[in-house]
Design an enzyme around this catalytic site. Structure first.
Site, PDB file in Angstrom:
ATOM      1  N   PHE A  18       0.807  -1.214   0.000  1.00 17.05           N
ATOM      2  CA  PHE A  18       0.000   0.000   0.000  1.00 17.05           C
ATOM      3  C   PHE A  18       0.847   1.275   0.000  1.00 17.05           C
ATOM      4  CE2 PHE A  18       0.639  -1.414   4.377  1.00 17.05           C
ATOM      5  CZ  PHE A  18       1.162  -0.285   4.974  1.00 17.05           C
ATOM      6  N   HIS A  72      -3.116  11.682  11.151  1.00 10.81           N
ATOM      7  CA  HIS A  72      -1.959  10.856  11.489  1.00 10.81           C
ATOM      8  C   HIS A  72      -1.392  11.358  12.811  1.00 10.81           C
ATOM      9  CE1 HIS A  72       1.936   8.805  11.161  1.00 10.81           C
ATOM     10  NE2 HIS A  72       2.469   9.953  11.537  1.00 10.81           N
TER      11      HIS A  72
END
Length: 590
Positions: A477, A538
């Site tokens: 990914f 994040h």
């Protein structure tokens, strides 16, 4: 993605057919949240031994795992891992447990858990899952819908406790349930016919049952109370006749159950007569935060018992950590005791294992915790207050008490800052979320009590994104992740707060937004994320990772970032020492 990509694996030597040794990986070691998220992408069955930092993985099951790995070695369907609960946010609810815990992950979901080293049960569960997975891969059966195991605990925030809830204006009415109804047992029947959101007080002479019915501003309790009485008296049917039940001594008492005030003034007069103290503010009590220490010996022997006792006494644990104090740290914290005869023994006790540090909150937390602790010496505690914590949790053959509490609100603040200093963490709002939900996310950051020390909005270059996510380089990914991170401007912040790294990760929620919606519906990812890659925000997984990320994004030397934290901690140490020294000198004078 497979577990072989995670560093730090337990290496075992097995002999192959030719007699040569071949190194294979039995259990992958998961040490942080990023590696945990990566593990969830592993295909097949993953058995995870969740362990505590102070005791290490469960050695007793290694031979069983080796045997099962050999039995199912013809395909790559079975994997094993060990994960330290103390360093992985998802495993926070499993921290501070004495028994081993084994989690079973299939197709990216944790679907089962076994507590304790129950070898037969673990073997049976693994065999069942592997056989089922093989049938699914071979196309012999469809993958069943299985709910993911949820073991997240409820979050607690000291900020939410300290907030003042705005009071809603209400009006009151007084009704009386009369003695005959009380004596004949009609109280619950009458109450069930009352459909108010809240209650005003019902009063009467003689034996009575009193209720307080309240309605928010904008409604009138008195007409609603009248309607209740009218509903009991009966309603007309289609012919216009009342459907009032046949009167009996029992029904007559219900129909005549209440005295109704015709105005707010009358209601207020009766309310003041029967309840003169109603509505008075409790100004003497306020929510506070205090420090509690559970010393190493007690922590080893009766951890669960003392934590449960703390909760039973109405405290919320706002923050907690285990720390192995060095002699220097112990000397600094207990500086005022250095001239006491027991000081060397105190140092020895405080440095012979992990100490549990708790930030406790409740009304009048400091005084309440001190009262629960009891006298300082065990002898006095057992004699003067045998029900106190220091008396009940004394450890045999150890002369010093096993629990510490702050002596005043000022001391509590300084001691909490000693153990829970300000931290920095990196927070990033990803491009898609920054475009659509920036203001909402920023508001949640502020509401959670974070200080935004630095902020900038810019698009990451591919070089920056690659460096930022270097731990994921080479994973399937990775390219998609880099593309998502460079498609537009991100909002990058340095957030500062006590326990900032853990608090920010808790506010973000689980990596997968679908899991977040179930386990942490108020988290940012539950409310604003699209999928597991476009998951809105994040955050750094550890303090060390936070410092490295801040240096990378803001181009601040690592030493400079860490220095601010050290200076704050040093200042608090000096302040704590000076305060206690002054108190000690004052006690000698007076």
């Amino acid at each position: 993605m497979c577990l072989s990509g995670i560093a730090g694996c337990v290496e075992l030597s097995l002999r192959n057919m030719s007699g040569k040794k071949k190194e294979i990986q039995l259990q992958a070691t998961i040490t942080n949240q990023n590696e945990w998220d990566e593990m969830l992408l592993t295909k097949g069955v993953v058995v995870i031994d969740v362990y505590q930092a102070w005791c290490g993985p469960c050695i007793a099951v290694v031979n069983l795992f080796r045997k099962l790995k050999n039995e199912f070695s013809e395909d790559d369907v079975l994997h094993f891992a060990v994960a330290e609960a103390n360093s992985i946010e998802t495993l926070q609810p499993l921290r501070n447990r004495c028994e081993p815990v084994f989690l079973f992950c299939v197709n990216g979901k944790i679907i089962a858990m076994v507590r304790g080293a129950n070898a037969p049960l673990i073997s049976k569960k693994i065999t069942e899952l592997v056989q089922e997975e093989r049938e699914i891969v071979a196309g012999q059966k469809e993958r069943p819908e299985v709910d993911e195991l949820t073991f997240l605990e409820e979050k607690s925030s000291e900020d939410s406790i300290e907030e003042t809830v705005p009071e809603e204006e209400v009006t009151y009415s007084v009704g009386i349930i009369k003695p005959d109804d009380v004596l004949e047992g009609h109280v619950e029947e009458i109450k069930q016919k009352h459909d108010f959101d809240d209650f005003v007080q019902f009063m009467m002479s003689g034996p009575c049952h009193i209720l307080l019915i309240t309605k928010k501003k904008g409604t009138d309790a008195i007409p609603l109370w009248k309607e209740l009485r009218e509903s009991l008296e009966g309603t007309p049917d289609e012919s216009g006749k009342s459907e009032r039940p046949e009167e009996t001594p029992e029904t007559e008492s219900i129909l005549n159950m209440c005295d109704v005030q015709s105005s707010i003034e009358d209601a207020s007069r009766q309310l003041a007569f029967f309840f003169p103290n109603f509505g008075q503010k409790k100004t003497e009590q306020k929510f506070e935060k205090t420090l509690a220490l559970v010393r190493p010996c007690l922590l080893r022997e009766r951890r669960d018992s003392i934590i449960q006792r703390i909760k039973d006494d109405g405290f919320e644990i706002a923050m907690q950590k285990e720390i192995n104090l060095s002699e220097e740290q112990a000397r600094e914290f207990y500086k005022e005791h250095e001239n006491e005869d027991y000081f060397p023994f105190l140092l020895e006790q405080m440095t012979n294992g992990p100490t549990l540090v708790l930030a406790l909150t409740r009304e009048n937390a400091v005084a309440h915790w001190r009262n629960l602790l009891g006298p300082k010496t065990i002898e006095e505690a057992k004699k003067e207050n045998p029900n106190s914590l220091r008396a009940q949790y004394a450890v045999d053959n150890i002369p010093i008490n096993q629990l510490h509490g702050s002596s005043s609100p000022n001391d509590a603040q300084k001691e909490l800052e000693f153990f829970f200093p300000q931290e920095h963490t990196l927070a990033l709002i990803k491009p898609d979320a920054a475009k659509k939900h920036k203001d909402d996310i920023m508001q949640k950051v502020k509401d959670a009590g974070f200080t935004i020390s630095k902020i900038k909005e810019e698009a990451l270059t591919r070089e920056m994104a690659t460096k930022f996510y270097k731990d994921h380089e080479g994973k399937p990914f990775f390219e998609e992740l880099v593309a998502l991170m460079t498609e537009g401007p991100s909002v990058v912040m340095v957030l500062t707060k006590e326990n900032a790294v853990q608090e920010w990760r808790q506010l973000m929620g689980p990596t997968d937004p679908e899991v977040a919606k179930e386990s942490s519906p108020e988290s940012i990812r539950a409310q604003f994320a699209q999928d597991i890659l476009s998951n809105a925000v994040h955050g750094s997984s550890t303090r060390e990772h936070a410092l490295e990320s801040i240096e990378c994004i803001f181009d601040i030397p690592l030493a400079e970032v860490g220095l601010s934290i050290l200076l704050v901690a040093h200042f608090h140490l000096q302040l704590l020492y000076c305060n206690k020294l002054c108190l000690r000198q004052a006690s000698r004078i007076f």
